[in-house]
Design an enzyme around this catalytic site. Structure first.
Site, PDB file in Angstrom:
ATOM      1  N   ASP A 171      22.619  38.333  17.078  1.00  0.00           N
ATOM      2  CA  ASP A 171      21.742  37.406  16.476  1.00  0.00           C
ATOM      3  C   ASP A 171      22.338  36.552  15.849  1.00  0.00           C
ATOM      4  OD1 ASP A 171      19.167  36.355  16.011  1.00  0.00           O
ATOM      5  OD2 ASP A 171      18.503  38.124  14.887  1.00  0.00           O
TER       6      ASP A 171
ATOM      7  N   HIS B 215      13.358  37.504   8.246  1.00  0.00           N
ATOM      8  CA  HIS B 215      12.277  37.477   8.896  1.00  0.00           C
ATOM      9  C   HIS B 215      12.183  38.893   9.711  1.00  0.00           C
ATOM     10  CE1 HIS B 215      14.829  35.476  11.804  1.00  0.00           C
ATOM     11  NE2 HIS B 215      13.939  36.096  12.624  1.00  0.00           N
TER      12      HIS B 215
ATOM     13  N   HIS C  45      19.101  36.219  20.058  1.00  0.00           N
ATOM     14  CA  HIS C  45      18.421  35.171  19.115  1.00  0.00           C
ATOM     15  C   HIS C  45      17.631  34.358  19.861  1.00  0.00           C
ATOM     16  CE1 HIS C  45      17.710  32.334  15.812  1.00  0.00           C
ATOM     17  NE2 HIS C  45      18.164  31.454  16.594  1.00  0.00           N
TER      18      HIS C  45
ATOM     19  N   GLU D  71      14.206  43.920  12.237  1.00  0.00           N
ATOM     20  CA  GLU D  71      14.719  44.061  13.540  1.00  0.00           C
ATOM     21  C   GLU D  71      15.817  45.082  13.322  1.00  0.00           C
ATOM     22  OE1 GLU D  71      15.763  40.017  14.498  1.00  0.00           O
ATOM     23  OE2 GLU D  71      14.040  39.404  13.643  1.00  0.00           O
TER      24      GLU D  71
END
Length: 297
Positions: free
Chosen positions: A8, A117, A61, A157
């Site tokens: 990511d 997030h 990502h 995540e």
């Protein structure tokens, strides 16, 4: 030995702002270069420990088209583009021996964490409830009236992907990101090697390692983590699973309940479903994230 490296962007050393992670912003090219260099450090570490290893790198990502293919270590293969099965874990299968998460970030609502997030910013929380076999005292050997306790985990995540790796029997042996992401991983994944490459000061600020220092640490840690892979347990969530997802937009709720098995839950922001196994739960959460990108006509 087969390793999957999921990369990511928000947790890469030096990155603190969305202008460095968004293809439409001015500083994105620098972000891509930093991301690719950290991926290369981890590839090198894996191959230091296991020179004959098969290494797959999943660009994980946004668009999944961020890593610079021409600059990636040629000893690895790159998985890029979307949509694709297993999303951030594309390339994972039952033959994979270890997963390594690079540049990850803390879940929505936690922190302080750099660019915190879950999925795409529209998912506010994912709560997964697991229960021991049997939900009462009958046949359990417990004293009368003793409750069988459910376990509720709030997953971002890190947790969602670690549990999907665990669904395939694969441990997450390494995770890098800011200190908040590493703390989240340590709490959820005992034994996983963590590499904090920056200390979060807020959503868009951090005290960060020099990128070359971060890469040196990542290379050493990846070699160590792969060497200890058999000592690190996978995160296994056994079904059936009760899942609640908090969503930012009421419009997404309206779309979500069109999916068989998904219902409105408490309040105006939550949907719920029961999944027979974690693989099913993971795919439904991915579907909810995709529905959240649809705007009213």
């Amino acid at each position: 030995m087969k390793a999957l490296i999921s990369v990511d962007m928000e947790g890469i050393s030096g990155i603190v702002h969305s202008s460095e992670t968004n293809p439409e912003r001015y500083d994105y090219q620098r972000g891509r270069e930093l991301m690719t260099a950290e991926a290369n450090a981890v590839i090198a570490g894996v191959l230091d420990a296991e020179p004959t290893a098969e290494v797959l790198v999943a660009d994980a990502h946004g668009t999944f088209r961020n890593l610079l293919p021409e600059r990636l270590d040629r000893r690895a293969r790159l998985v890029r583009g979307k949509p694709r099965a297993l999303n951030m874990l594309a390339g994972l299968d039952g033959e994979t021996d270890a997963a390594l998460f690079v540049g990850y970030h803390v879940r929505a609502g936690e922190g302080p964490g750099v660019l915190a997030h879950t999925m795409n910013g529209e998912i506010l929380d994912v709560r997964v409830t697991t229960r021991p076999p049997g939900d009462d005292v009958r046949g359990t050997g417990r004293a009368a009236g003793e409750a069988v306790r459910a376990t509720v985990r709030s997953l971002g995540e890190i947790g969602l992907n670690a549990a999907m790796a665990g669904h395939h029997g694969v441990p997450v042996v390494l995770l890098s990101g800011d200190d908040a992401a590493c703390a989240e991983a340590s709490d959820l994944l005992p034994g996983t090697v963590t590499v904090p490459v920056k200390e979060a000061l807020g959503m868009a600020a951090a005290v960060t390692l020099h990128p070359e220092e971060a890469r040196d640490r990542l290379r050493r840690a990846a070699a160590d983590a792969v060497t200890r892979r058999t000592e690190i347990p996978p995160l296994t969530l056994t079904g059936p699973l009760e899942v609640e997802v908090d969503l930012a937009s009421p419009h997404t709720i309206d779309l979500a309940v069109l999916v068989p098995g998904i219902t409105r839950a408490r309040g105006a922001r939550t949907v719920a479903f029961t999944a027979p196994d974690y693989g099913t739960a993971y795919r439904l959460v991915l579907l909810l994230a995709q529905l959240a990108t649809i705007r009213p006509a």
